[in-house]
Design a protein around this motif. Structure first.
Motif, PDB file in Angstrom:
ATOM      1  N   ARG A 412       0.871  -1.307   0.287  1.00  0.00           N
ATOM      2  CA  ARG A 412       0.209   0.464   0.588  1.00  0.00           C
ATOM      3  C   ARG A 412       1.026   1.209  -0.009  1.00  0.00           C
ATOM      4  O   ARG A 412       0.436   2.124  -0.849  1.00  0.00           O
ATOM      5  N   ASP A 413       2.112   1.414   0.890  1.00  0.00           N
ATOM      6  CA  ASP A 413       2.717   2.173   0.878  1.00  0.00           C
ATOM      7  C   ASP A 413       3.775   2.488  -1.228  1.00  0.00           C
ATOM      8  O   ASP A 413       3.290   3.399  -0.680  1.00  0.00           O
ATOM      9  N   TRP A 414       4.063   1.688  -1.025  1.00  0.00           N
ATOM     10  CA  TRP A 414       4.088   1.212  -2.948  1.00  0.00           C
ATOM     11  C   TRP A 414       3.161   2.183  -3.898  1.00  0.00           C
ATOM     12  O   TRP A 414       3.868   3.176  -4.417  1.00  0.00           O
ATOM     13  N   PHE A 415       1.614   1.794  -3.266  1.00  0.00           N
ATOM     14  CA  PHE A 415       1.096   2.469  -4.224  1.00  0.00           C
ATOM     15  C   PHE A 415       0.613   3.901  -3.786  1.00  0.00           C
ATOM     16  O   PHE A 415       0.400   4.587  -5.177  1.00  0.00           O
ATOM     17  N   ASN A 416       0.840   4.461  -2.899  1.00  0.00           N
ATOM     18  CA  ASN A 416       0.848   6.013  -1.852  1.00  0.00           C
ATOM     19  C   ASN A 416       1.921   6.378  -2.696  1.00  0.00           C
ATOM     20  O   ASN A 416       1.139   7.378  -3.318  1.00  0.00           O
ATOM     21  N   ASN A 417       2.695   6.162  -2.882  1.00  0.00           N
ATOM     22  CA  ASN A 417       4.267   6.593  -3.897  1.00  0.00           C
ATOM     23  C   ASN A 417       3.510   7.559  -5.164  1.00  0.00           C
ATOM     24  O   ASN A 417       3.580   8.141  -5.659  1.00  0.00           O
ATOM     25  N   LEU A 418       3.012   6.165  -5.726  1.00  0.00           N
ATOM     26  CA  LEU A 418       2.839   5.717  -7.666  1.00  0.00           C
ATOM     27  C   LEU A 418       0.867   7.388  -7.274  1.00  0.00           C
ATOM     28  O   LEU A 418       1.440   7.781  -8.506  1.00  0.00           O
ATOM     29  N   TRP A 419       0.349   7.155  -6.597  1.00  0.00           N
ATOM     30  CA  TRP A 419      -0.426   8.434  -6.231  1.00  0.00           C
ATOM     31  C   TRP A 419      -0.060   9.948  -6.384  1.00  0.00           C
ATOM     32  O   TRP A 419      -0.334  10.936  -6.890  1.00  0.00           O
ATOM     33  N   LYS A 420       1.032   9.712  -5.290  1.00  0.00           N
ATOM     34  CA  LYS A 420       1.317  11.060  -5.201  1.00  0.00           C
ATOM     35  C   LYS A 420       2.604  11.353  -6.710  1.00  0.00           C
ATOM     36  O   LYS A 420       2.479  12.634  -7.126  1.00  0.00           O
ATOM     37  N   PHE A 421       2.681  11.093  -7.932  1.00  0.00           N
ATOM     38  CA  PHE A 421       3.309  11.325  -8.806  1.00  0.00           C
ATOM     39  C   PHE A 421       2.157  11.339 -10.237  1.00  0.00           C
ATOM     40  O   PHE A 421       1.622  11.739 -10.686  1.00  0.00           O
ATOM     41  N   PHE A 422       0.477  10.169 -10.372  1.00  0.00           N
ATOM     42  CA  PHE A 422       0.005  10.061 -11.022  1.00  0.00           C
ATOM     43  C   PHE A 422      -1.327  10.303 -10.628  1.00  0.00           C
ATOM     44  O   PHE A 422      -2.454   9.801 -10.048  1.00  0.00           O
ATOM     45  N   ALA A 423      -1.476  11.338  -9.857  1.00  0.00           N
ATOM     46  CA  ALA A 423      -2.517  12.115  -9.099  1.00  0.00           C
ATOM     47  C   ALA A 423      -3.762  11.916  -9.844  1.00  0.00           C
ATOM     48  O   ALA A 423      -4.889  12.022  -8.889  1.00  0.00           O
ATOM     49  N   TYR A 424      -4.172  12.400 -10.872  1.00  0.00           N
ATOM     50  CA  TYR A 424      -5.153  13.111 -11.568  1.00  0.00           C
ATOM     51  C   TYR A 424      -5.292  12.175 -12.660  1.00  0.00           C
ATOM     52  O   TYR A 424      -6.129  12.761 -13.054  1.00  0.00           O
ATOM     53  N   THR A 425      -4.444  10.988 -12.850  1.00  0.00           N
ATOM     54  CA  THR A 425      -5.794  10.579 -14.070  1.00  0.00           C
ATOM     55  C   THR A 425      -6.545   9.034 -13.274  1.00  0.00           C
ATOM     56  O   THR A 425      -7.393   8.773 -14.785  1.00  0.00           O
ATOM     57  N   PRO A 426      -5.811   7.958 -11.903  1.00  0.00           N
ATOM     58  CA  PRO A 426      -6.808   6.869 -11.706  1.00  0.00           C
ATOM     59  C   PRO A 426      -8.211   7.505 -11.554  1.00  0.00           C
ATOM     60  O   PRO A 426      -9.025   6.440 -11.718  1.00  0.00           O
ATOM     61  N   LEU A 427      -8.690   8.624 -11.198  1.00  0.00           N
ATOM     62  CA  LEU A 427      -9.903   8.004 -10.794  1.00  0.00           C
ATOM     63  C   LEU A 427     -11.264   8.996 -11.902  1.00  0.00           C
ATOM     64  O   LEU A 427     -11.957   8.041 -11.566  1.00  0.00           O
ATOM     65  N   SER A 428     -10.630   8.912 -12.825  1.00  0.00           N
ATOM     66  CA  SER A 428     -11.260   8.734 -14.103  1.00  0.00           C
ATOM     67  C   SER A 428     -11.986   7.337 -14.331  1.00  0.00           C
ATOM     68  O   SER A 428     -12.857   7.370 -15.043  1.00  0.00           O
ATOM     69  N   ASN A 429     -10.717   6.254 -14.567  1.00  0.00           N
ATOM     70  CA  ASN A 429     -10.807   4.616 -14.353  1.00  0.00           C
ATOM     71  C   ASN A 429     -12.066   4.330 -13.691  1.00  0.00           C
ATOM     72  O   ASN A 429     -13.304   3.931 -13.626  1.00  0.00           O
ATOM     73  N   LEU A 430     -11.839   5.077 -12.152  1.00  0.00           N
ATOM     74  CA  LEU A 430     -13.098   4.348 -11.085  1.00  0.00           C
ATOM     75  C   LEU A 430     -14.663   4.705 -11.589  1.00  0.00           C
ATOM     76  O   LEU A 430     -15.714   4.284 -11.287  1.00  0.00           O
ATOM     77  N   CYS A 431     -14.538   6.440 -11.967  1.00  0.00           N
ATOM     78  CA  CYS A 431     -15.995   7.009 -11.984  1.00  0.00           C
ATOM     79  C   CYS A 431     -16.245   6.212 -13.767  1.00  0.00           C
ATOM     80  O   CYS A 431     -17.720   6.410 -14.218  1.00  0.00           O
ATOM     81  N   GLY A 432     -15.738   5.686 -14.240  1.00  0.00           N
ATOM     82  CA  GLY A 432     -16.147   5.712 -15.558  1.00  0.00           C
ATOM     83  C   GLY A 432     -16.006   6.110 -17.011  1.00  0.00           C
ATOM     84  O   GLY A 432     -16.722   6.694 -17.478  1.00  0.00           O
ATOM     85  N   ILE A 433     -15.300   8.291 -16.375  1.00  0.00           N
ATOM     86  CA  ILE A 433     -15.354   9.309 -17.124  1.00  0.00           C
ATOM     87  C   ILE A 433     -14.465   8.800 -18.122  1.00  0.00           C
ATOM     88  O   ILE A 433     -13.179   8.698 -17.329  1.00  0.00           O
ATOM     89  N   PRO A 434     -14.263   9.779 -19.184  1.00  0.00           N
ATOM     90  CA  PRO A 434     -13.388  10.260 -19.899  1.00  0.00           C
ATOM     91  C   PRO A 434     -12.375  11.223 -20.095  1.00  0.00           C
ATOM     92  O   PRO A 434     -12.544  11.347 -19.036  1.00  0.00           O
ATOM     93  N   GLY A 435     -10.798  10.929 -20.223  1.00  0.00           N
ATOM     94  CA  GLY A 435     -10.080  11.789 -20.132  1.00  0.00           C
ATOM     95  C   GLY A 435      -8.580  11.934 -21.268  1.00  0.00           C
ATOM     96  O   GLY A 435      -8.529  10.546 -21.566  1.00  0.00           O
ATOM     97  N   LEU A 436      -8.960  12.940 -21.715  1.00  0.00           N
ATOM     98  CA  LEU A 436      -7.889  13.017 -22.518  1.00  0.00           C
ATOM     99  C   LEU A 436      -6.219  13.817 -22.484  1.00  0.00           C
ATOM    100  O   LEU A 436      -6.836  14.871 -22.164  1.00  0.00           O
ATOM    101  N   SER A 437      -5.155  13.230 -22.976  1.00  0.00           N
ATOM    102  CA  SER A 437      -4.682  14.159 -22.548  1.00  0.00           C
ATOM    103  C   SER A 437      -3.708  14.467 -23.824  1.00  0.00           C
ATOM    104  O   SER A 437      -3.891  13.895 -24.572  1.00  0.00           O
ATOM    105  N   MET A 438      -3.508  15.913 -23.990  1.00  0.00           N
ATOM    106  CA  MET A 438      -3.090  16.984 -25.232  1.00  0.00           C
ATOM    107  C   MET A 438      -1.717  16.990 -25.294  1.00  0.00           C
ATOM    108  O   MET A 438      -1.469  17.701 -23.965  1.00  0.00           O
ATOM    109  N   PRO A 439      -1.009  16.818 -26.132  1.00  0.00           N
ATOM    110  CA  PRO A 439       0.933  17.396 -25.670  1.00  0.00           C
ATOM    111  C   PRO A 439       0.448  18.871 -26.020  1.00  0.00           C
ATOM    112  O   PRO A 439       1.131  19.384 -27.046  1.00  0.00           O
ATOM    113  N   LEU A 440       0.516  19.852 -24.449  1.00  0.00           N
ATOM    114  CA  LEU A 440       0.402  21.522 -24.813  1.00  0.00           C
ATOM    115  C   LEU A 440       1.508  22.120 -23.883  1.00  0.00           C
ATOM    116  O   LEU A 440       1.353  23.025 -23.389  1.00  0.00           O
ATOM    117  N   GLY A 441       1.955  20.947 -22.765  1.00  0.00           N
ATOM    118  CA  GLY A 441       2.613  21.522 -21.988  1.00  0.00           C
ATOM    119  C   GLY A 441       4.464  21.288 -21.700  1.00  0.00           C
ATOM    120  O   GLY A 441       4.762  20.584 -23.356  1.00  0.00           O
TER     121      GLY A 441
END
Length: 493
Positions: A412-441
């Motif tokens: 669980r500590d390993w996963f918690n460390n992942l979430w600090k990095f990948f903070a903004y993508t996993p919850l769309s999977n949880l909710c079943g909503i769409p997400g789009l990454s655009m090469p803007l930055g």
């Protein structure tokens, strides 16, 4: 060998453009396949992103059942070595345990891809079972970022991200259980759409009920390629557990029009997680771009219990991966994962999750429901939620804390460390909503930074419509028109 196009010409064509040339009789699917195979040979030695090229399909694009009358008319395509299977082809899932495993049949989505006229010519790298952030086990592969080969592509759609960014193919298969389409798209300068539930089937091995957070998709370099991929490949197999829906008009038509003025929320302060200042500045800059396109933009934090949501997501990952590994062990008559064939963290995940109770899963599902309703309420007020694709900069190769090679004894500590990095993508999977990454930055060390747009369930078309508006405003110049250091136009033959 004489190729059909120069490398500059090849790079300028997306999948839609290549298909148009085939239909006009200017090139053949076999010529496209030969060019793509040469592009892989030109870039893969530096990137280690393609495991195998199917030379027989390069020579005969019709061999495995590709329909040349499909929308993509024979455009070359690569499959991630995870998820949908290819009849008679190896699928090794990034694991020594599965070395030499050959699939008995095509998955449902594989059939849709072939019907769409995409010519599957090879398979791309993934971390073991798609579990971690980088395809980086020296015994299997070490996939490198074409913008700077000292850095990871992230994952789990690692090889796909590298090959699309390097210009070898215009689009390629990807999967996403917590960001695995969007994150590597974001740090390699590609477009990556995770569709809503009820768009692309995971049949026959799983359903949206049993897979729960995992979905299929692609990465591309143009919005119209992603739109046509979804238009051509969407739909459920017989016996799906939930309805599969069809939009009122094809996305390929929808993206030709700008969206109405949108209410766009910029966000990065999610519970315990914050993006680094350079990413916040990039997000703010993109917000100003969107204001210039006529949209209303504000800083907003969704009212979600982020700690509970990420704890539930961690339970989902541990229990899902444990069962995935258990199924593979049963195939091989093994009682537990062999330490010499399965990476250490995946063994610990199996140990932590294999005996999970129904009560644990029921509590997890209750949080999934609460978080999904909270995001649903948020999208009654806001059309788009915009975040950086990650909270932290892309790490250099060899950063083992994010790998399933990690020696962290606490799953669980390993996963918690992942979430600090990948903070903004996993919850769309949880909710079943769409997400789009655009090469803007752009990150301070020069790698691309994707900006992620999310919206309500079944709003996939709105994300693509907004991306198409941005693409037109940029004259098609994603990544400020920059190309990575390893690219078909500059690679050494």
């Amino acid at each position: 060998m004489t190729l059909a196009m120069s490398w500059d010409e090849w790079h300028r064509h997306d999948g839609v453009a290549l298909a148009g040339r085939v239909r006009r009789g200017e090139v053949t699917p076999a010529e496209l396949a030969a060019q793509a195979a040469a592009a892989i040979a030109r870039t893969n030695p530096a990137l280690d992103a393609v495991l195998e090229v199917f030379e027989d399909v390069v020579a005969d694009p019709l061999k495995d059942g590709m329909d040349p009358a499909g929308a993509f008319a024979g455009v070359p395509y690569l499959m991630k070595d995870l998820g949908p299977t290819l009849r008679g082809r190896r699928q090794e899932m990034g694991s020594l345990l599965m070395r030499g495993h050959v699939a008995a049949g095509d998955s449902f989505l594989t059939g849709r891809i072939r019907q769409a006229g995409l010519n599957i010519i090879g398979r791309t790298t993934t971390p073991e079972f798609g579990c971690c952030s980088s395809a980086e086990n020296p015994a299997v592969c070490v996939t490198r970022n074409p913008w700077n080969t000292g850095f990871t592509t992230c994952g789990s759609s690692a090889g796909t991200a590298a090959m699309v960014a390097a210009g070898a193919v215009p689009l390629s298969h990807a999967t996403d259980g917590g960001g695995s389409i969007r994150i590597p798209a974001g740090v390699n300068g590609n477009l990556g759409l995770k569709p809503s539930r009820g768009v692309l089937s995971v049949a026959p091995g799983l359903s949206d009920l049993s897979g729960l957070v995992s979905t299929q998709g692609c990465q591309s370099r143009t919005v119209r390629d992603t739109a046509l991929f979804i238009d051509s490949c969407r739909g459920g197999a017989p016996g799906e557990f939930m309805p599969y829906w069809t939009p009122p008009e094809p996305y390929s038509e929808l993206i030709r029009r700008d969206p109405k003025p949108l209410r766009i929320a910029l966000s990065h302060e999610w519970g315990d997680y914050r993006a680094v200042p350079e990413f916040v500045a990039e997000l703010e800059r993109v917000g100003r771009l969107l204001e210039g396109l006529g949209h209303h933009v504000e800083w907003v934090v969704p009212e979600v219990d982020f700690r509970a949501a990420y704890a539930a997501q961690t339970t989902c990952y541990i229990t899902n991966f444990a069962q995935t590994i258990a199924g593979l062990l049963r195939q091989k008559g093994l009682e537990r994962p062999p330490a010499d064939l399965v990476e250490p963290m995946n063994i610990r995940i199996w140990e932590a999750g294999i005996n999970a109770s129904y009560s644990e899963r029921a509590a997890m599902q209750a949080v999934f429901n609460t978080a999904s309703r909270a995001f649903g309420a948020f999208f009654e007020q806001w059309d788009i939620l915009l975040t950086p694709i990650t909270a932290l900069p892309t790490p250099p190769l060899g950063t083992t804390e994010y790998l399933t090679l990690s020696n962290n004894p606490d799953v669980r500590d390993w996963f918690n460390n992942l979430w600090k990095f990948f903070a903004y993508t996993p919850l769309s999977n949880l909710c079943g909503i769409p997400g789009l990454s655009m090469p803007l930055g752009r990150q301070a060390h020069g790698l691309p930074l994707g900006i992620q747009a999310q919206t309500k369930q079944a709003g996939d078309g709105l994300l693509l419509q907004l991306a198409a508006q941005i693409e037109r405003a940029l004259d098609g110049q994603w990544n400020d028109g920059r190309l990575p250091g390893v690219h078909v136009t500059n690679a050494v033959s």
